[in-house]
Design a protein around this motif. Structure first.
Motif, PDB file in Angstrom:
ATOM      1  N   LEU A  62       0.830  -1.201   0.000  1.00  0.00           N
ATOM      2  CA  LEU A  62       0.000   0.000   0.000  1.00  0.00           C
ATOM      3  C   LEU A  62       0.864   1.251   0.000  1.00  0.00           C
ATOM      4  CD1 LEU A  62      -2.647   1.565   0.239  1.00  0.00           C
ATOM      5  CD2 LEU A  62      -2.592   1.166   2.715  1.00  0.00           C
ATOM      6  N   ARG A  63       1.847   1.310   0.875  1.00  0.00           N
ATOM      7  CA  ARG A  63       2.649   2.524   1.007  1.00  0.00           C
ATOM      8  C   ARG A  63       3.534   2.776  -0.218  1.00  0.00           C
ATOM      9  NH1 ARG A  63       2.732   4.602   6.643  1.00  0.00           N
ATOM     10  NH2 ARG A  63       1.705   3.045   7.957  1.00  0.00           N
ATOM     11  N   LEU A  64       4.007   1.719  -0.849  1.00  0.00           N
ATOM     12  CA  LEU A  64       4.784   1.924  -2.077  1.00  0.00           C
ATOM     13  C   LEU A  64       3.905   2.489  -3.189  1.00  0.00           C
ATOM     14  CD1 LEU A  64       7.111  -1.217  -2.170  1.00  0.00           C
ATOM     15  CD2 LEU A  64       7.794   1.162  -1.819  1.00  0.00           C
ATOM     16  N   ALA A  65       2.657   2.019  -3.249  1.00  0.00           N
ATOM     17  CA  ALA A  65       1.721   2.594  -4.226  1.00  0.00           C
ATOM     18  C   ALA A  65       1.448   4.056  -3.898  1.00  0.00           C
ATOM     19  CB  ALA A  65       0.421   1.794  -4.238  1.00  0.00           C
ATOM     20  N   VAL A  66       1.301   4.363  -2.617  1.00  0.00           N
ATOM     21  CA  VAL A  66       1.073   5.746  -2.188  1.00  0.00           C
ATOM     22  C   VAL A  66       2.269   6.617  -2.559  1.00  0.00           C
ATOM     23  CG1 VAL A  66       0.865   7.232  -0.143  1.00  0.00           C
ATOM     24  CG2 VAL A  66      -0.550   5.172  -0.340  1.00  0.00           C
ATOM     25  N   ARG A  67       3.474   6.112  -2.339  1.00  0.00           N
ATOM     26  CA  ARG A  67       4.674   6.890  -2.661  1.00  0.00           C
ATOM     27  C   ARG A  67       4.749   7.194  -4.151  1.00  0.00           C
ATOM     28  NH1 ARG A  67      10.801   4.898  -1.234  1.00  0.00           N
ATOM     29  NH2 ARG A  67      10.672   3.910  -3.273  1.00  0.00           N
ATOM     30  N   GLU A  68       4.448   6.197  -4.979  1.00  0.00           N
ATOM     31  CA  GLU A  68       4.490   6.404  -6.428  1.00  0.00           C
ATOM     32  C   GLU A  68       3.408   7.388  -6.864  1.00  0.00           C
ATOM     33  OE1 GLU A  68       5.538   6.321 -10.379  1.00  0.00           O
ATOM     34  OE2 GLU A  68       6.645   5.747  -8.573  1.00  0.00           O
ATOM     35  N   ALA A  69       2.232   7.300  -6.234  1.00  0.00           N
ATOM     36  CA  ALA A  69       1.144   8.226  -6.576  1.00  0.00           C
ATOM     37  C   ALA A  69       1.556   9.663  -6.273  1.00  0.00           C
ATOM     38  CB  ALA A  69      -0.124   7.858  -5.815  1.00  0.00           C
ATOM     39  N   TYR A  70       2.202   9.882  -5.127  1.00  0.00           N
ATOM     40  CA  TYR A  70       2.630  11.240  -4.779  1.00  0.00           C
ATOM     41  C   TYR A  70       3.767  11.730  -5.674  1.00  0.00           C
ATOM     42  CZ  TYR A  70      -0.332  11.666  -0.654  1.00  0.00           C
ATOM     43  OH  TYR A  70      -1.411  11.783   0.191  1.00  0.00           O
ATOM     44  N   ARG A  71       4.565  10.818  -6.215  1.00  0.00           N
ATOM     45  CA  ARG A  71       5.583  11.232  -7.190  1.00  0.00           C
ATOM     46  C   ARG A  71       4.888  11.865  -8.405  1.00  0.00           C
ATOM     47  NH1 ARG A  71      10.678  10.275  -9.542  1.00  0.00           N
ATOM     48  NH2 ARG A  71      11.499   9.344  -7.639  1.00  0.00           N
ATOM     49  N   LEU A  72       3.789  11.247  -8.844  1.00  0.00           N
ATOM     50  CA  LEU A  72       3.036  11.787  -9.977  1.00  0.00           C
ATOM     51  C   LEU A  72       2.345  13.095  -9.604  1.00  0.00           C
ATOM     52  CD1 LEU A  72       1.436   8.499 -11.371  1.00  0.00           C
ATOM     53  CD2 LEU A  72       3.510   9.665 -12.146  1.00  0.00           C
ATOM     54  N   VAL A  73       1.846  13.181  -8.361  1.00  0.00           N
ATOM     55  CA  VAL A  73       1.219  14.425  -7.891  1.00  0.00           C
ATOM     56  C   VAL A  73       2.240  15.560  -7.919  1.00  0.00           C
ATOM     57  CG1 VAL A  73       0.189  15.594  -5.909  1.00  0.00           C
ATOM     58  CG2 VAL A  73      -0.527  13.263  -6.476  1.00  0.00           C
ATOM     59  N   ALA A  74       3.442  15.294  -7.415  1.00  0.00           N
ATOM     60  CA  ALA A  74       4.488  16.324  -7.387  1.00  0.00           C
ATOM     61  C   ALA A  74       4.876  16.754  -8.799  1.00  0.00           C
ATOM     62  CB  ALA A  74       5.712  15.803  -6.631  1.00  0.00           C
ATOM     63  N   GLN A  75       4.947  15.799  -9.711  1.00  0.00           N
ATOM     64  CA  GLN A  75       5.274  16.141 -11.099  1.00  0.00           C
ATOM     65  C   GLN A  75       4.190  17.011 -11.714  1.00  0.00           C
ATOM     66  OE1 GLN A  75       5.865  12.297 -12.922  1.00  0.00           O
ATOM     67  NE2 GLN A  75       7.927  12.053 -12.072  1.00  0.00           N
ATOM     68  N   ALA A  76       2.918  16.654 -11.465  1.00  0.00           N
ATOM     69  CA  ALA A  76       1.810  17.445 -12.007  1.00  0.00           C
ATOM     70  C   ALA A  76       1.774  18.838 -11.387  1.00  0.00           C
ATOM     71  CB  ALA A  76       0.482  16.730 -11.764  1.00  0.00           C
ATOM     72  N   ALA A  77       2.136  18.918 -10.112  1.00  0.00           N
ATOM     73  CA  ALA A  77       2.128  20.206  -9.411  1.00  0.00           C
ATOM     74  C   ALA A  77       3.346  21.046  -9.752  1.00  0.00           C
ATOM     75  CB  ALA A  77       2.070  19.976  -7.903  1.00  0.00           C
TER      76      ALA A  77
END
Length: 330
Positions: A243-258
């Motif tokens: 779960l947490r690795l998926a969360v970390r990858e999701a936030y990587r995409l959030v940071a890129q979009a932001a």
């Protein structure tokens, strides 16, 4: 568990606005951290020890909260308040020689205030002894050697970046590298090091960030798992890591979009999780508190992340954090 790229992009655009109004924490408040002007080696020693202790302070109904110097502190705030006090009174405690001899009683004396006592003091003592012993054996007793050996990189070659070098210590061996990236954030902000590979930055995935990820839907989780989370069903270690690795990858995409530094974004998300998207009373359900509004987490009485939040339309996603208690990882 799967990253939802579309939602991550939507969330990133909203977070970009929030972060643009944020003044990054300098981590120089002497209530919690070594004051400005403290030598780099001492700053590194302080944060290496404190982040090693930065896990699971409040458990169930037993909250880690106390008054120190006429001011009330809770959770991590109390931990770092007591750490700063010890650093001022007895800086020698943070040396490798002293850490190698730390006892459970030492930890209890240090981290007990009023009725607040640290859970698993024996585990915390073991983590500190491990730090001290390995600093002496591998880094000449000098925490700053870890930075020098890393060459200023988070990831470099075969286990030569800071994140991998830290894994020799028990406190920094969690598979999602939460503590390692939290330490990296602290020491970069304090200018102990400026990382040469910012593309390798990740958010330190704690419980606040995981809860926000589940509620916003940037990580897709099946309805059965959501029901287990809502019921407080304990996760197994491998389930937690997935779960947490998926969360970390999701936030990587959030940071890129932001278009924002993941460490700066983490400042916002951590505060947002503590003040707005809380465990029991998220702003979307209980209304915007003064604390959330002062953070900039509300706009016109509504959560600023509401347009991209799955829980806003599907209440099944308005879950608390998942249960994974018996750990020193987070």
């Amino acid at each position: 568990m799967e990253v939802n790229r579309d939602r991550a992009g939507e969330l990133g655009r909203l977070i970009a606005k929030a972060v643009s109004r944020l003044r990054p924490d300098t981590f120089e408040d002497p209530r919690y951290y070594p004051p400005r002007g403290t030598p780099r080696r001492d700053v590194m020693a302080y944060f290496l020890v404190m982040v090693a202790m930065d896990h699971r302070l409040s458990r169930g109904r037993r909250q880690y909260e106390a008054e120190v110097g006429g001011e009330r502190f809770h959770g991590a705030d109390l931990l770092y308040r007591l750490g700063s006090r010890l650093f001022a009174e007895d800086p020698g405690f943070f040396t490798a020689e002293r850490l190698a001899r730390v006892t459970e009683e030492d930890v209890l004396r240090w981290l007990t205030a009023d009725r607040a006592r640290p859970p698993d003091a024996h585990v915390r003592a073991e983590l500190l002894r491990d730090l001290g012993i390995k600093l002496k054996a591998l880094f000449d007793g000098d925490p700053y050697r870890i930075v020098l050996d890393s060459g200023g990189y988070l990831r470099r070659g075969v286990a030569q970046g800071l994140i991998d070098l830290l894994k020799v210590f028990k406190a920094y061996q969690d598979p999602v590298e939460k503590k390692a990236f939290l330490l990296a954030k602290f020491i970069e902000r304090r200018e102990v090091v400026i990382f040469q590979d910012p593309q390798n930055k990740e958010v330190p995935v704690d419980n606040h960030l995981t809860r926000i990820a589940l509620r916003t839907g940037i990580v897709d989780v099946d309805p059965n798992t959501l029901e287990l989370i809502a019921a407080g069903h304990p996760f197994r270690p491998q389930e937690d890591v997935m779960l947490r690795l998926a969360v970390r990858e999701a936030y990587r995409l959030v940071a890129q979009a932001a278009g924002v530094d993941p460490f700066i974004m983490d400042d916002f998300l951590w505060s947002f999780g503590r003040s707005c998207c809380t465990f029991e009373g998220p702003s979307c359900a209980s209304g915007c508190s003064a604390k959330c509004s002062s953070l900039g987490g509300c706009d016109s009485g509504e959560c600023i992340l509401a347009p991209a939040c799955r829980a806003r339309a599907e209440r099944l996603y308005l879950v608390p954090e998942h249960s994974f208690m018996d750990t020193w990882w987070y």
